[in-house]
Design a protein around this motif. Structure first.
Motif, mmCIF file in Angstrom:
data_model
loop_
_atom_site.group_PDB
_atom_site.id
_atom_site.type_symbol
_atom_site.label_atom_id
_atom_site.label_comp_id
_atom_site.label_asym_id
_atom_site.label_seq_id
_atom_site.Cartn_x
_atom_site.Cartn_y
_atom_site.Cartn_z
ATOM 1 N N GLU A 102 -20.549 -8.403 -2.056
ATOM 2 C CA GLU A 102 -20.453 -7.802 -0.659
ATOM 3 C C GLU A 102 -21.978 -7.652 0.456
ATOM 4 O O GLU A 102 -21.838 -7.927 0.899
ATOM 5 N N TYR A 103 -22.369 -6.678 -0.930
ATOM 6 C CA TYR A 103 -23.902 -6.281 0.593
ATOM 7 C C TYR A 103 -24.094 -7.765 0.964
ATOM 8 O O TYR A 103 -24.976 -8.064 1.773
ATOM 9 N N LYS A 105 -23.130 -10.555 1.266
ATOM 10 C CA LYS A 105 -22.589 -11.636 2.058
ATOM 11 C C LYS A 105 -22.230 -11.194 3.921
ATOM 12 O O LYS A 105 -22.545 -11.455 5.081
ATOM 13 N N LYS A 106 -21.809 -9.628 3.370
ATOM 14 C CA LYS A 106 -21.918 -8.834 4.756
ATOM 15 C C LYS A 106 -23.298 -8.026 5.502
ATOM 16 O O LYS A 106 -23.548 -7.294 7.019
ATOM 17 N N ARG A 107 -24.047 -8.252 4.445
ATOM 18 C CA ARG A 107 -25.839 -7.161 4.618
ATOM 19 C C ARG A 107 -25.210 -6.256 5.931
ATOM 20 O O ARG A 107 -25.093 -6.257 7.433
ATOM 21 N N PRO A 108 -24.696 -4.602 5.489
ATOM 22 C CA PRO A 108 -23.921 -3.697 6.108
ATOM 23 C C PRO A 108 -25.186 -2.930 6.275
ATOM 24 O O PRO A 108 -26.415 -3.021 5.333
ATOM 25 N N GLN A 177 -24.606 1.465 11.189
ATOM 26 C CA GLN A 177 -23.977 0.675 11.860
ATOM 27 C C GLN A 177 -22.988 0.998 13.498
ATOM 28 O O GLN A 177 -23.530 -0.363 13.943
#
Length: 307
Positions: A102-103, A105-108, A177
């Protein structure tokens, strides 16, 4: 050797050995301390147990690897001494509340553990004299702001306990963010802001709820009525202590420099001088300054009360 120097040496050795297994007893032996006192001193100075700190630093390094598309998650897991990809995924999710997949894919932005500089705690920086510590150049000065500075941007609520270094946990970097959101929207505000001057501010702490507000925005020279989701935040006039931070690159500046400077200023420098400050802090960026990669941390001194 002072005891803090032994722990600093241990931190240096951990960085060198992160891809390998690191036993607490081996570290204690390297710095000539008994395992009992080594663990006791480490926890007191680093605020984490030895193995918890190693895990968090290893995951910080892993995040850098996940940003490289040519590495598979399985390769990274084994390269950093995880017993299996499944174990790696479990530890990563327990720490950051998302999986490595998930990281990627989304790179938060994630709130990671940086390597502390214990020596900074034991140094006394004179005003207006720069000092080089590791890869950071710090200088503290006094500044009087004559008129209010107004900024336009976004604000978000932050759980204090989930934000290193103020808290003891990790996870999504909520202030980070908020910066991402502002920079995505900044072009829409170009006709009303001065884009060369940006500010982040921590304010409105609620000790009962364990939260504070964080603002990100740009200088707003001619304030006017606004609508949601934008908010206005001001830096009031008064007397400030300003810590200027310079680094070799922007990532080091915002990921390490800000945390180290804030911790030193708030926990060591100000208390040693019995200086009290108002309940907010501001980080200011002058993007027009091209010679140095720098920022300034501003804290406002409390005005003396009249009896």
């Amino acid at each position: 050797m002072y005891t803090w120097e032994a722990i600093q040496e241990a931190l240096d050795r951990i960085e060198q050995e992160l891809p390998r297994g690191i036993k607490t007893e081996w570290l204690a032996e390297q710095v000539s301390l008994s395992p009992f006192y080594f663990q006791k001193l480490f926890k007191r100075l680093v605020h984490k147990s030895v193995q918890e700190y190693i895990k968090l630093r290893r995951l910080s390094r892993v995040i850098e690897e996940l940003n490289q598309e040519d590495r598979t998650i399985t390769e990274i897991a084994y390269d950093y001494h995880f017993s299996s990809p499944a174990n790696f995924t479990r530890v990563f999710k327990e720490t950051y509340s998302i999986t490595p997949e998930e990281y990627r894919k989304k790179r938060p932005r994630l709130n990671t553990m940086i390597k502390p500089d214990i020596a900074l705690t034991y140094k006394d920086l004179d005003e207006n004299i720069p000092i080089l510590i590791d890869d950071l150049l710090l200088e503290i000065r006094r500044e009087t702001l004559e008129t209010e500075e107004t900024y336009l941007g976004f604000s978000t609520l932050v759980d204090t306990a989930k934000q290193i270094p103020m808290g003891e946990s990790t996870g999504i970097d909520i202030p980070g963010q908020c910066w991402t959101r502002f920079h995505q929207e900044k072009s829409k505000l170009k006709t009303v802001i001065n884009p060369d001057f940006e500010m982040g501010m921590s304010y409105g702490a609620d000790p009962v709820k364990g939260t504070f507000h964080y603002f990100t925005g740009a200088l707003y020279p001619m304030p006017q009525e606004i609508s949601e989701p934008y908010v206005i935040q001001s830096l009031p006039p008064g007397n400030y202590i300003v810590c200027r931070i310079e680094a070799e690159n922007f990532e080091t500046l915002v990921c390490e420099g800000l945390d180290k400077a804030a911790s030193y200023l708030l926990n060591t420098w100000l208390p040693s001088r019995s200086l009290e400050i108002e309940p907010f802090s501001a980080e200011k960026y002058n993007l027009a300054e091209t010679e140095d990669i720098s920022m300034e941390l501003w804290v406002k001194l409390k005005e003396p009360t009249m009896n």
